[in-house]
Design an enzyme around this catalytic site. Structure first.
Site, PDB file in Angstrom:
ATOM      1  N   ASP A 202       0.027   5.064   0.670  1.00 54.99           N
ATOM      2  CA  ASP A 202      -0.234   6.058   2.134  1.00 54.99           C
ATOM      3  C   ASP A 202      -0.978   5.206   3.523  1.00 54.99           C
ATOM      4  O   ASP A 202      -1.863   4.972   3.672  1.00 54.99           O
ATOM      5  CB  ASP A 202      -1.506   6.975   1.723  1.00 54.99           C
ATOM      6  CG  ASP A 202      -1.687   7.034   0.394  1.00 54.99           C
ATOM      7  OD1 ASP A 202      -0.089   7.834  -0.148  1.00 54.99           O
ATOM      8  OD2 ASP A 202      -1.984   7.488  -0.731  1.00 54.99           O
TER       9      ASP A 202
ATOM     10  N   ASP B 148       1.129  -1.144  -0.464  1.00 55.43           N
ATOM     11  CA  ASP B 148       0.275   0.372   0.320  1.00 55.43           C
ATOM     12  C   ASP B 148       1.202   1.465   0.523  1.00 55.43           C
ATOM     13  O   ASP B 148       2.468   0.846   0.554  1.00 55.43           O
ATOM     14  CB  ASP B 148      -0.944  -0.001   1.671  1.00 55.43           C
ATOM     15  CG  ASP B 148      -1.991   1.220   1.365  1.00 55.43           C
ATOM     16  OD1 ASP B 148      -1.999   1.479   0.016  1.00 55.43           O
ATOM     17  OD2 ASP B 148      -1.628   1.727   2.452  1.00 55.43           O
TER      18      ASP B 148
END
Length: 212
Positions: free
Chosen positions: A35, A33
């Site tokens: 953020d 991922d």
């Protein structure tokens, strides 16, 4: 009509190959991922100047680089669907994140971003789009593009949705930033909170590079 200047496969799906490295068919990957995992979470990120890498993330990515394992970002970007920022802002922020990683000798091979969200506008207003995590679509798309072995791949994220996407894509393990370890239906969640946890991830990445 002027062509879209960004690598969009469809209005809400960004699929970008960052470099031309060739990986053997059946290579596992390190999925991340973005953020909250690679960079500190700033909410809806639209300012490149606000990007700060999480501590030790470059070490994990660098370990995958040295092991010959492709590094792939899979990120939900509902802020685009909601009209908070556009693909141009995403491009600027993502470019800054990649530059910060390069400065730490850590390199990403592919980026996929999904902007679809039920609270969006126009063509991006789609609920439960197959490319939006926790659905596994972005991981499956990357596997199709690069010929990956998903079962041996790893995912690192800061939300349960990241772990669920990995599990549904057929991965066997993931690392949850600031989370708790767990075992669920053949999928093992490892926690990543401190340097000791990082050591386990680095060892797992290095082990992938030793398997032909």
């Amino acid at each position: 009509m002027k062509p879209e200047p960004y690598p969009l496969q469809e209005p809400g799906l960004w699929v970008e190959r960052i470099d031309s490295r060739i990986f053997p068919t059946g290579t596992p990957a390190l999925f991340l991922d973005r953020d909250g995992t690679i960079n500190l979470d700033t909410g809806y990120p639209d300012d490149p100047a606000e990007m700060v890498l999480r501590e030790n993330i470059a070490a994990a990515i660098g370990a995958a680089n040295r092991a010959g394992i492709p590094v792939i970002i899979v990120t939900n970007q509902s802020g685009i669907a909601r009209g908070y920022y556009g693909w141009s802002d995403f491009a600027a922020v993502n470019g800054r994140v990649l530059d910060l990683l390069r400065a730490d000798n850590a390199f990403v091979d592919m980026v996929l971003a999904c902007a679809y969200h039920e609270a969006g506008e126009g063509p991006l207003a789609i609920a439960d789009h197959p490319m939006r995590k926790p659905n596994p679509g972005m991981l499956l798309e990357a596997a199709k593009c690069l010929g990956l072995d998903l079962r041996r791949s790893l995912i690192v994220g800061d939300k349960p949705a990241d772990m669920e996407a990995g599990q549904r894509a057929g991965l066997l393990q993931g690392w949850l930033v600031d989370g708790e370890a767990a075992v669920r239906s053949g999928f093992t969640v490892q926690r990543w909170r401190d340097h000791e946890d990082l050591g386990g991830l680095l060892a797992a990445i290095a082990a992938l590079g030793t398997v032909s």
